[in-house]
Design an enzyme around this catalytic site. Structure first.
Site, PDB file in Angstrom:
ATOM      1  CG  HIS A   1     -10.905 -11.121   2.728  1.00  0.00           C
ATOM      2  ND1 HIS A   1     -10.530 -10.095   1.912  1.00  0.00           N
ATOM      3  CD2 HIS A   1     -10.215 -10.958   3.886  1.00  0.00           C
ATOM      4  CE1 HIS A   1      -9.653  -9.318   2.544  1.00  0.00           C
ATOM      5  NE2 HIS A   1      -9.434  -9.834   3.734  1.00  0.00           N
TER       6      HIS A   1
ATOM      7  CG  ASP B   1      -4.265 -10.835  -0.955  1.00  0.00           C
ATOM      8  OD1 ASP B   1      -3.392 -10.809  -1.856  1.00  0.00           O
ATOM      9  OD2 ASP B   1      -4.673  -9.806  -0.391  1.00  0.00           O
TER      10      ASP B   1
ATOM     11  CD  GLU C   1      -7.934  -8.252  -0.913  1.00  0.00           C
ATOM     12  OE1 GLU C   1      -6.982  -7.648  -1.457  1.00  0.00           O
ATOM     13  OE2 GLU C   1      -7.926  -8.597   0.277  1.00  0.00           O
TER      14      GLU C   1
ATOM     15  CG  ASP D   1       1.865  -1.007   3.275  1.00  0.00           C
ATOM     16  OD1 ASP D   1       1.114  -0.607   4.176  1.00  0.00           O
ATOM     17  OD2 ASP D   1       1.538  -1.872   2.433  1.00  0.00           O
TER      18      ASP D   1
ATOM     19  CG  HIS E   1      -1.735  -1.045   1.569  1.00  0.00           C
ATOM     20  ND1 HIS E   1      -1.299  -2.198   2.154  1.00  0.00           N
ATOM     21  CD2 HIS E   1      -3.066  -1.185   1.396  1.00  0.00           C
ATOM     22  CE1 HIS E   1      -2.334  -3.016   2.320  1.00  0.00           C
ATOM     23  NE2 HIS E   1      -3.416  -2.434   1.877  1.00  0.00           N
TER      24      HIS E   1
ATOM     25  CD  GLU F   1      -7.172 -11.766   2.880  1.00  0.00           C
ATOM     26  OE1 GLU F   1      -6.857 -10.670   2.369  1.00  0.00           O
ATOM     27  OE2 GLU F   1      -7.286 -11.950   4.100  1.00  0.00           O
TER      28      GLU F   1
ATOM     29  CG  ASP G   1      -4.984 -11.006   7.436  1.00  0.00           C
ATOM     30  OD1 ASP G   1      -5.762 -11.558   6.634  1.00  0.00           O
ATOM     31  OD2 ASP G   1      -4.955  -9.772   7.599  1.00  0.00           O
TER      32      ASP G   1
HETATM   33  C1  XLS Z   1      -7.546  -6.416   4.417  1.00  0.00           C
HETATM   34  C2  XLS Z   1      -7.134  -6.652   3.045  1.00  0.00           C
HETATM   35  C3  XLS Z   1      -6.023  -5.741   2.538  1.00  0.00           C
HETATM   36  C4  XLS Z   1      -5.928  -5.800   1.039  1.00  0.00           C
HETATM   37  C5  XLS Z   1      -5.142  -4.694   0.435  1.00  0.00           C
HETATM   38  O1  XLS Z   1      -8.287  -7.182   5.005  1.00  0.00           O
HETATM   39  O2  XLS Z   1      -6.784  -7.988   2.940  1.00  0.00           O
HETATM   40  O3  XLS Z   1      -4.825  -6.058   3.131  1.00  0.00           O
HETATM   41  O4  XLS Z   1      -5.401  -7.012   0.591  1.00  0.00           O
HETATM   42  O5  XLS Z   1      -5.618  -3.461   0.794  1.00  0.00           O
HETATM   43 CA    CA Z   2      -5.956  -9.094   1.218  1.00  0.00          CA
HETATM   44 CA    CA Z   3      -7.296 -10.173   5.383  1.00  0.00          CA
END
Ligand code: XLS
Ligand code: CA
Ligand code: CA
Length: 438
Positions: free
Chosen positions: A269, A294, A230, A102, A99, A266, A307
């Site tokens: 998610h 992801d 995403e 970051d 990001h 992801e 995560d």
């Molecule tokens: C947060 C998301 C984030 C995205 C990128 O839950 O996973 O990290 O991948 O903004």
């Molecule tokens: Ca993500």
């Molecule tokens: Ca996440």
């Protein structure tokens, strides 16, 4: 156990090795099906979790340190970048993702923040040129700062829409400079906490407007990669507009965005949305919008986005099954959107976590290939639907019949018997392949 700075490049030692700092399944340069493993898997490092996250949670502060003994802001961020590239080198990871927030220190104004960002992009470019590492995707953090408390593209305040646009513009400029192959939009605060204060219709239209503006600008400056949205159902907002893959597919179609936009799926998610990881990948595939992954996992006992580094072999196997069936990654890859646990607070834990995650996906890749080579599962599915290959079924899929014709046909049938779905048998085949002893 050795300390981070005593450890060199992580070697592949094979499944029988007990060496903690060695790959058991990921052999980057091994050629499988005509391609190196590193090119099948396209692993990427996530900057936010790996380089910035220090163990903070809702109940307590940092448990680790990532300033690398520097105190001056730019020196800190340069040291972080040095660490990122050293880590990628040690782990044979070819890609990274970040990001805007970051990689550079925040400034006192939006303008200064973007200037700081641009300075650090130049530094990353130097590092890329020296090492050959590549940008898989970047993204704007349009959710962390209080400016975005009510959303970015979906904020009720038009000035916020503009600030979000400025940040995305800077990230797209950076992407083109760094030769990225993807650009992600994750709508962290693009949703609502309560409908009582929300104009949903305007917010959705504005979100689509925003994506179109970004797409057009990116294409204008020469970005040829994929744009991704995403899916995530909730957290931080109560309801996010990019809830899951099916919701995103509908949104992209409604606003005519499917040509340029795909999905970044992801695992964590998916589970938050009440789906399996494989389900989300399959939905993306059948809608023609599979893009990137992801790679992480959640905890089935916890209803939030933990995560974690992925270690569940069933999940990685079925995920890679979908990737292989899709014909592999094009612009996408496997980004480890995963962080070491708060208690795993040393730099060597980062190496161990990546080794665990990369090995889990490498093993999953090898197993998915075995499932496909074995053929029993695919053959079963093919036969299960074989009534559509001839006769009435063929006419149905060729759209040759009316409802009346189907009704006439059905009226002549005796009792129709549906064959067993054989779920347990198929699950046992998967176990047989996964646990087969050589
Ligand atoms: C947060 C998301 C984030 C995205 C990128 O839950 O996973 O990290 O991948 O903004
Ligand atoms: Ca993500
Ligand atoms: Ca996440």
């Amino acid at each position: 156990m050795k300390k981070y700075y005593e450890i060199g490049k992580i070697p592949y030692k094979g499944p029988n090795s007990k060496e903690p700092f060695a790959f058991k399944y990921y052999n980057p340069d091994e050629v499988i099906n005509g391609k190196k493993m590193r090119d099948h898997l396209k692993f990427a490092l996530s900057y936010w979790h790996t380089i910035d996250y220090c163990g903070l949670d809702m109940f307590g502060g940092n448990t680790s340190e990532k300033n690398f003994n520097e105190t001056e802001p730019f020196k800190i961020y340069k040291a972080k970048a040095d660490f990122a590239f050293d880590l990628m080198e040690k782990l044979s990871i070819d890609y990274y993702c970040f990001h805007d927030a970051d990689i550079a220190p925040e400034g006192k104004t939006y303008k200064e923040t973007i200037e700081n960002f641009n300075k650090m992009v130049d530094y990353l470019k130097e590092k890329q040129d020296k090492t050959g590492k590549k940008l898989l995707w970047d993204t704007a953090n349009n959710f962390g700062d209080k400016t975005f408390m009510a959303g970015a593209a979906t904020s009720p305040n038009a000035d916020v829409f503009a600030v979000a646009a400025a940040k995305v513009k800077a990230c797209l400029d950076a992407n083109v400079k760094l030769g990225g192959s993807g650009y992600v939009f994750w709508g962290g605060r693009e949703g609502y906490d309560t409908l009582i204060n929300t104009n949903m219709g305007l917010e959705l239209d504005n979100l689509a407007r925003f994506l179109k503006l970004a797409r057009d600008y990116g294409r204008k400056i020469g970005f040829k990669g994929d744009y991704y949205i995403e899916p995530k159902p909730k957290e931080p907002t109560k309801h996010q507009y990019d809830f899951d893959a099916a919701t995103c597919a509908n949104f992209l179609r409604q606003y005519d965005l499917t040509k340029d936009f795909k999905l970044n799926i992801e695992a964590n998610h998916a589970t938050l949305a009440g789906h399996t990881f494989q389900h989300e990948l399959r939905v993306a595939r059948v809608n023609g919008i599979f893009g990137s992954i992801d790679a992480n996992q959640g905890d089935v006992m916890l209803g939030w986005d933990t995560d974690q580094f992925p270690t569940n072999i069933y999940d990685t196997t079925f995920a890679m099954y979908e990737v292989i069936k899709e014909g592999g990654f094009t612009n996408g890859g496997l980004n480890f959107d995963a962080k070491t646990r708060r208690q795993s607070n040393t730099l060597e834990d980062i190496l161990l976590a990546y080794i665990a995650g990369m090995d889990a996906f490498a093993k999953g890749f090898r197993l998915a290939l075995k499932i496909i080579e074995d053929g029993r599962i695919d053959k079963f599915v093919e036969e299960r639907y074989s009534s559509y290959n001839s006769g009435i079924g063929k006419k149905i899929v060729d759209n040759q019949l009316t409802l009346e014709e189907l009704s006439d046909y059905a009226m002549k049938l005796d009792e129709v018997k549906v064959a067993s779905g054989r779920q347990e048998y198929l699950e046992a085949i998967v176990n047989n392949i996964i646990f087969e002893e050589k």
